[in-house]
Design an enzyme around this catalytic site. Structure first.
Site, short mmCIF file in Angstrom:
data_model
loop_
_atom_site.label_atom_id
_atom_site.label_comp_id
_atom_site.label_asym_id
_atom_site.label_seq_id
_atom_site.Cartn_x
_atom_site.Cartn_y
_atom_site.Cartn_z
N ARG A 79 41.67 43.84 31.27
CA ARG A 79 41.09 43.00 30.22
C ARG A 79 40.42 43.84 29.13
O ARG A 79 39.89 43.29 28.15
CB ARG A 79 40.06 42.04 30.83
CG ARG A 79 40.60 41.16 31.93
CD ARG A 79 39.49 40.49 32.72
NE ARG A 79 38.92 39.36 31.99
CZ ARG A 79 39.22 38.09 32.24
NH1 ARG A 79 40.09 37.78 33.19
NH2 ARG A 79 38.67 37.12 31.55
N TYR B 248 40.91 43.55 25.19
CA TYR B 248 40.22 42.44 24.53
C TYR B 248 38.70 42.65 24.55
O TYR B 248 38.04 42.61 23.51
CB TYR B 248 40.58 41.14 25.23
CG TYR B 248 40.03 39.89 24.57
CD1 TYR B 248 40.50 39.48 23.33
CD2 TYR B 248 39.06 39.11 25.20
CE1 TYR B 248 40.02 38.32 22.73
CE2 TYR B 248 38.58 37.96 24.61
CZ TYR B 248 39.04 37.57 23.37
OH TYR B 248 38.57 36.43 22.78
N GLY C 103 37.73 45.82 22.57
CA GLY C 103 38.06 45.60 21.17
C GLY C 103 37.02 44.74 20.48
O GLY C 103 36.58 45.02 19.36
N ASN D 168 46.14 25.12 31.96
CA ASN D 168 46.90 25.27 33.22
C ASN D 168 46.75 24.04 34.10
O ASN D 168 47.74 23.47 34.58
CB ASN D 168 46.38 26.49 34.00
CG ASN D 168 46.94 27.79 33.50
OD1 ASN D 168 47.80 27.81 32.61
ND2 ASN D 168 46.46 28.90 34.04
N GLY E 16 37.81 29.37 44.34
CA GLY E 16 37.62 28.31 43.35
C GLY E 16 36.17 28.01 43.05
O GLY E 16 35.87 27.03 42.35
N THR F 226 32.43 30.17 38.33
CA THR F 226 32.00 29.16 37.37
C THR F 226 32.35 29.53 35.93
O THR F 226 32.50 30.70 35.60
CB THR F 226 30.48 28.92 37.45
OG1 THR F 226 29.79 30.09 36.99
CG2 THR F 226 30.04 28.56 38.84
N ARG F 227 32.49 28.50 35.11
CA ARG F 227 32.67 28.64 33.67
C ARG F 227 31.91 27.49 33.00
O ARG F 227 31.59 26.48 33.63
CB ARG F 227 34.15 28.57 33.26
CG ARG F 227 35.03 29.67 33.79
CD ARG F 227 34.71 31.03 33.18
NE ARG F 227 35.65 32.05 33.63
CZ ARG F 227 35.50 32.75 34.74
NH1 ARG F 227 34.47 32.52 35.53
NH2 ARG F 227 36.39 33.69 35.08
N PRO G 164 35.63 37.34 35.97
CA PRO G 164 34.20 37.11 36.15
C PRO G 164 33.90 36.00 37.15
O PRO G 164 34.60 34.98 37.18
CB PRO G 164 33.73 36.71 34.74
CG PRO G 164 34.78 37.21 33.82
CD PRO G 164 36.06 37.14 34.58
#
Length: 314
Positions: free
Chosen positions: A143, A146, A149, A191, A208, A211-212, A274
């Site tokens: 990653r 990204y 950058g 998705n 699963g 968290t987000r 993450p």
């Protein structure tokens, strides 16, 4: 203030197209620049022919010569699937492209809002993430093209501000979703929805329980506008929804709203994924008087409706 000439790089992308809509609606003259690496003409098709909208096919890795009073820099693929497809291209967009955007702004005397990302925090050891946190990023991981950058792009903005008194604004975007997200972009919301609509099990990575936070696109665009047009801070300022959900909770919500009965399946957790991601938005509240208004259930309903139309049209 309306009637400005505003340049939006990456303007045919998911976020860029919604921003172009909002700016045209506000009465601004909008120059949309996109190389269509991850953007789509379909996203801005309804604006073509509008007297205050202009589309230029261009890659910001090459210098651009236009006149503008404000520049929103959104040019960079944002989903892991897109930015890992051509990692060198991704990092050049955030470095060489950023230099070109800042050079253009310096020549025009324009104010630049740069859209950075929560990915600069990496796999965070501080939770929730405030802007003062420097992050936990793997500089050589999959990653990194990204993450690093975007970190360099922030540094460029700050140094152009210090060296040339360029007016810059930096926002760090946390997970955002809504209509016009590409169905196959590989991000979790798209998705899950597409799997549910096609009767397939929803793929959870690991247990699963990572968290987000999920911010609906309209709320985020409001944050962009407010950040650009205030004079109290150059940032960085986190923009995202502080409501935190596990991937399993998100999957359950998608199954419930779509009515799908396909269930869930588990795959191994990708490298450097993450475990937690949630913004501290106290600065956005303080400087922008901004807080998301759309809850997850409302936003998912609108997004699922969009994807149903996309699926029916195919």
């Amino acid at each position: 203030m309306s009637g400005k000439t505003v340049l939006v790089t990456g303007g045919a992308g998911f976020l860029g197209s919604h921003l172009c809509d909002r700016l045209v609606e506000m009465g601004d003259d909008v120059i949309c620049v996109d190389n269509f690496f991850s953007g789509s003409k379909q996203n801005i098709k309804h604006l073509l022919g509008h007297p205050r909208f202009e589309l230029i096919r261009h890659d910001i890795v090459r210098p651009l010569f236009v006149e503008a009073e404000q520049i929103y820099n959104l040019a960079c693929p944002a989903s892991p699937k897109a930015y890992q497809y051509n990692p060198i291209k991704t990092i050049k967009t955030s470095t060489v492209g950023m230099v070109n955007v800042l050079g253009l702004a310096k020549r025009c005397g324009a104010r630049v809002l740069h859209t950075s990302t929560s990915e600069i925090y990496g796999d965070p050891e501080v939770h929730p993430q405030p802007e003062e946190y420097w992050g936990n990023v793997n500089p050589v991981g999959p990653r990194s093209c990204y993450d690093e950058g975007k970190r360099v792009a922030e540094s460029l903005c700050i140094n152009y501000h210090l060296a040339h008194q360029l007016e810059v604004r930096i926002v760090r975007i946390f997970n955002t979703y809504g209509p016009r997200m590409h169905p196959d972009d590989g991000r979790v919301v798209s998705n899950f929805i597409m799997q549910a609509l096609h009767g397939k099990p929803l793929t959870l990575y690991g247990d699963g329980l990572q968290t987000r936070s999920f911010c609906y696109v309209d709320d985020l665009i409001e944050g962009f506008i407010r950040m650009m047009n205030q004079t109290e801070t150059i940032g960085p300022v986190n923009l995202g929804n502080p409501g935190e959900f596990t991937m399993k909770q998100l999957a359950q919500a998608v199954l419930e709203i779509t009515g799908a009965t396909s269930g869930m399946t588990h795959e191994p957790l990708p490298q450097d994924d993450p475990k937690q991601r949630c913004p501290d938005i106290s600065k956005a509240e303080k400087y922008l008087n901004w807080r998301p208004e759309t809850n997850l259930h409302q936003g998912l309903q609108r997004t699922i409706e969009f994807y149903r139309h996309v699926s029916e049209a195919q």
